[in-house]
Enzyme design. Structure first.
Site, PDB file in Angstrom:
ATOM      1  CG  PHE A  33      -1.887   1.182   1.187  1.00 12.32           C
ATOM      2  CD1 PHE A  33      -3.077   1.092   0.472  1.00 12.32           C
ATOM      3  CD2 PHE A  33      -1.604   2.375   1.831  1.00 12.32           C
ATOM      4  CE1 PHE A  33      -3.960   2.164   0.396  1.00 12.32           C
ATOM      5  CE2 PHE A  33      -2.476   3.453   1.771  1.00 12.32           C
ATOM      6  CZ  PHE A  33      -3.664   3.340   1.054  1.00 12.32           C
ATOM      7  CG  ASP A  93       5.675   3.637   1.571  1.00 10.05           C
ATOM      8  OD1 ASP A  93       5.721   4.380   2.575  1.00 10.05           O
ATOM      9  OD2 ASP A  93       4.649   3.469   0.896  1.00 10.05           O
ATOM     10  CE  LYS A 102       0.029   6.101   7.376  1.00 11.28           C
ATOM     11  NZ  LYS A 102      -1.382   6.279   7.571  1.00 11.28           N
TER      12      LYS A 102
HETATM   13  C1  LIG Z   1       3.008   2.618   3.675  1.00 18.82           C
HETATM   14  C2  LIG Z   1       2.137   3.745   3.227  1.00 18.82           C
HETATM   15  N1  LIG Z   1       2.498   4.487   2.177  1.00 18.82           N
HETATM   16  C3  LIG Z   1       1.764   5.528   1.755  1.00 18.82           C
HETATM   17  C4  LIG Z   1       0.592   5.863   2.378  1.00 18.82           C
HETATM   18  C5  LIG Z   1      -0.234   7.022   1.887  1.00 18.82           C
HETATM   19  O1  LIG Z   1      -0.202   8.061   2.800  1.00 18.82           O
HETATM   20  P1  LIG Z   1      -1.327   9.212   2.760  1.00 18.82           P
HETATM   21  O2  LIG Z   1      -2.606   8.579   3.152  1.00 18.82           O
HETATM   22  O3  LIG Z   1      -0.811  10.223   3.726  1.00 18.82           O
HETATM   23  O4  LIG Z   1      -1.353   9.744   1.365  1.00 18.82           O
HETATM   24  C6  LIG Z   1       0.168   5.123   3.486  1.00 18.82           C
HETATM   25  C7  LIG Z   1      -1.093   5.455   4.172  1.00 18.82           C
HETATM   26  O5  LIG Z   1      -1.629   4.712   4.940  1.00 18.82           O
HETATM   27  C8  LIG Z   1       0.964   4.040   3.928  1.00 18.82           C
HETATM   28  O6  LIG Z   1       0.605   3.293   4.977  1.00 18.82           O
END
Ligand SMILES: Cc1ncc(COP(=O)(O)O)c(C=O)c1O
Length: 407
Positions: free
Chosen positions: A132, A217, A246
């Site tokens: 994700f 990520d 986050k």
């Molecule tokens: C691992 C990871 N990458 C990217 C994102 C996307 O972040 P955002 O919701 O701030 O766009 C998330 C969101 O949960 C995430 O858990």
């Protein structure tokens, strides 16, 4: 209980009562009912709700300067970037507003890095199935999960997918057209899968040997959640690009893309940008969050408390094998794989005033604030035990009534 509004897109099913206030690991309803928040707004409020130092910082900054655009600077971006670089191998930072934007920036940077070097044939991104990376078109194309991409075709192209944790697949997937491998060191939404050292080190070596970049990520697993600033640091690898968000703003929206100096050359003046990214309010809060996180005893204390939670969860999972499989995770990024539907477990937790969030693979995800105390951990374990005991009783009743009815 659902708080669906006729004027808000129905993309979320707001359940539970409305919360009006938070303090530390607790959130409160208007009627004053207290819940233990083991979600931290999905890994965001890493310092807990209404941390006094963050409140004071935001209040003070709000009287100074809210916004400048990236035509001017107040020096705060430089300060936050310097802190991040000091505690990682990264050398330059681009600020944005969310995790998805950090991923967008990372993928754009990888592609442009090769284009700048006259290798525009290297544009493909290798990412993990069931990963994700956010909700923008690029981020859903990267994750490749049907439930995220359904209805949004045509998607950006140039993504190849491999099985998380299987190095041989990465070996086969990397070609002369690969710009980068994109990986979560700990998959969050996918169900809390921790990549082991051998896998991450193997990926880093493969990328080096094949001349492509490694993007990690760290949007969910970064910012101390695993016990180090970044989860990949446990494996002593040096990815070329790091996406984060986050916890960086402790609840204030901010994201960042970090890179070593050579990779960062992929972005030149005017090649990427953001109106709000690195805004003074966000930078003031991020600076303070990092100051708190890098205080000498912060992460050791957090890991000591995490161990108490781990021990309690080991006990819980052993006591209720009809409800929970053994927990998995690292630091304060924890998954409880469920025997019964994870929504039943989450609902039972909620009924006992504990907030948790679902994840893939039928997992209940716990992402407590990094500041959670031993006392609140003990309180939450007692509540989760009560919830599991209720579920076990209900399960037993269900089995018995099925037996009597011949079902
Ligand atoms: C691992 C990871 N990458 C990217 C994102 C996307 O972040 P955002 O919701 O701030 O766009 C998330 C969101 O949960 C995430 O858990």
């Amino acid at each position: 209980m659902s708080n669906v509004s006729p004027h808000v897109f129905p993309t979320y099913d707001f359940s539970l009562p409305m919360f009006v206030r938070g303090e530390g690991a607790y959130v409160y309803t208007e009627e004053g009912n207290r819940y233990i928040d083991l979600t931290s707004g999905i890994g965001v409020t890493c310092m807990g709700h209404s941390h006094p130092a963050l409140v004071a910082t935001l209040q003070e900054q709000s009287t100074q300067l809210w916004h400048l655009s990236n035509l001017f600077t107040d020096g705060r971006q430089e300060r936050v970037a310097a802190r991040l670089c000091e505690h990682s191998h990264a050398e330059q930072v681009f600020f944005c507003n969310s995790g998805s934007e950090a991923i967008e920036a990372s993928i754009k940077l990888a592609r442009r890095y090769f284009q700048q070097r006259g290798q525009s044939e290297r544009y493909r991104i290798v990412a993990a199935r069931h990963s994700f990376h956010g909700r923008t078109m690029t981020a859903i194309a990267a994750s490749g999960q049907k439930k995220l991409t359904d209805g949004f075709a045509p998607l950006p192209s140039g993504f190849d997918h491999i099985t998380f944790g299987v190095l041989e697949e990465a070996d086969r997937a990397l070609t002369a057209h690969t710009a980068a491998v994109l990986i979560e060191p700990i998959q969050g939404e996918g169900g809390i899968h921790v990549a082991d050292d051998v896998y991450l080190q193997g990926l880093a070596t493969l990328c080096q040997q094949r001349g492509c970049l490694l993007i990690v990520d760290e949007v969910q697993c970064g910012m101390g959640r695993s016990g180090k600033l970044f989860a990949h640091q446990w494996s002593a690898i040096k990815p070329n690009i790091i996406a984060m968000a986050k916890g960086l703003g402790g609840g204030f929206p901010v994201g960042a893309c970090l890179a070593d100096k050579q990779t960062a050359q992929g972005f030149t003046k005017g090649s990427h940008g953001s109106t709000f990214g690195g805004n003074p309010l966000a930078m003031a809060v991020a600076d303070k969050v990092l100051e708190l996180l890098f205080a000498k005893d912060f992460l050791p204390t957090m890991m000591g408390n995490a161990k108490k939670l781990h021990d309690g969860l080991t006990q819980l999972c052993q006591t209720y094998p009809q409800i929970l499989h053994p927990w998995r995770g690292k630091g304060l990024m924890i998954g409880l794989p469920c025997v019964i539907g994870n929504h039943h477990v989450i609902e039972a937790f909620h009924q006992n005033n504990v907030l948790a969030v679902p994840a893939g693979c039928n997992v209940v995800r716990l992402l407590p604030p990094l500041t959670i105390t031993a006392e609140v951990i003990a309180e939450s374990l007692t509540a989760m035990d009560k919830a599991c005991a209720q579920l076990a009783r209900d399960n037993q009743h269900l089995k018995q009534s099925n037996k009597h009815s011949g079902a």
